[in-house]
Design a protein around this motif. Structure first.
Motif, short mmCIF file in Angstrom:
data_model
loop_
_atom_site.label_atom_id
_atom_site.label_comp_id
_atom_site.label_asym_id
_atom_site.label_seq_id
_atom_site.Cartn_x
_atom_site.Cartn_y
_atom_site.Cartn_z
N UNK A 192 67.15 -1.10 50.34
CA UNK A 192 67.06 0.37 50.29
C UNK A 192 65.86 0.86 51.09
N UNK A 193 64.72 0.18 50.92
CA UNK A 193 63.50 0.55 51.65
C UNK A 193 63.74 0.59 53.16
N UNK A 194 64.48 -0.43 53.65
CA UNK A 194 64.65 -0.56 55.09
C UNK A 194 65.79 0.27 55.64
N UNK A 195 66.79 0.59 54.80
CA UNK A 195 67.95 1.32 55.31
C UNK A 195 67.95 2.80 54.93
N UNK A 196 67.00 3.21 54.11
CA UNK A 196 66.94 4.61 53.67
C UNK A 196 66.91 5.56 54.87
#
Length: 263
Positions: A192-196
């Motif tokens: 989630x952190x990287x694709x947000x």
């Protein structure tokens, strides 16, 4: 007192804490090294290298999510890449490691005298002496635009723009794409952190959905909310419903909901 300007600034990367601690201890004891920072996974390492500068990165090869060889090939694209030294329990990776441009290859358990050899090699190739702490951050390529997926002993890459939604599965995530469901070893919170920033929204404790994949919002039989995609319905928890609606409205206004660009 003169070592501050001459010592190397080094990042050690290993996903096994005892191995990382041991490597850091060895590096800190080496007279050539001025400062050692540690990263417990490759994505943290990537973020640290983006926002900071290191003379050398001592990198474990076998790590989940993004292995050491993949991380090293990303680092090689930097305008001023750090010097790479691989550290691993297996010698079969050595050929690939040198192909990527590593200056040395240490087998675990690492011995102090062997580490001294590696540091001597690093010092020979560090341009213009070690970096100072105030160096400018560097822009890196988008590391997470594709994720490596192991199937039947082979690695293939699933592109982020192929993924409609993601489901948590313990320490793994399932990526739902038109070509099937792919399992990747990475917690959903980290993905989630990287694709947000690329338009993926957390809609449930176990699900991320690509905004561009959402065709409509539907109610289920018990009054809950579902985000309907071409590959199935994704549950939306009450606490995430409002944010999803707002993000969808915003994306629609900005013309970002057309999925035609997705393979």
């Amino acid at each position: 007192m003169g070592t501050a300007m001459t010592g190397l600034r080094v990042l050690a990367v290993d996903d096994v804490p005892p191995a990382l601690n041991e490597l850091c201890t060895l590096l800190r004891e080496a007279p050539e090294v001025d400062e050692v920072l540690a990263a417990g996974d490759p994505l943290t390492a990537l973020r640290m290298i983006q926002s900071d500068r290191f003379d050398a990165v001592f990198l474990d090869v076998a790590m989940p999510g993004l292995d050491g060889l993949e991380l090293a090939s990303l680092l090689a694209k930097l305008s001023e890449p750090p010097v790479i030294v691989f550290v691993t329990a297996y010698d079969k990776h050595a050929v690939a490691a040198y192909g990527i441009g590593a200056v040395d290859y240490l087998l675990k358990p690492v011995r102090a005298e062997r580490l001294a050899d590696a540091l001597a090699r690093v010092l020979r190739v560090v341009p213009d002496g070690p970096v100072e702490n105030s160096a400018q951050p560097q822009a890196l390529p988008d590391a997470m635009a594709a994720l490596p997926v192991e199937t039947g002993g082979r690695t293939r890459y699933v592109r982020r723009n192929e993924v409609h939604y993601v489901e948590a599965h313990g320490d793994y995530v399932r990526l739902y794409t038109k070509t099937g469901v792919h399992l990747v070893r990475m917690p959903i919170s980290r993905l989630e952190e990287y694709w947000e920033a690329a338009g993926f929204v957390r809609v449930h404790r176990s699900f991320l959905v690509a905004l561009g994949a959402v065709r409509e919002l539907r109610s289920d039989s018990v009054g809950g909310l579902l985000a309907h995609t071409d590959l199935g319905d994704v549950p939306v928890s009450r606490r995430h419903a409002r944010e999803l609606r707002e993000r969808l409205l915003h994306a629609a206004r900005n013309g970002q909901l057309d999925r035609s660009g997705r393979p």
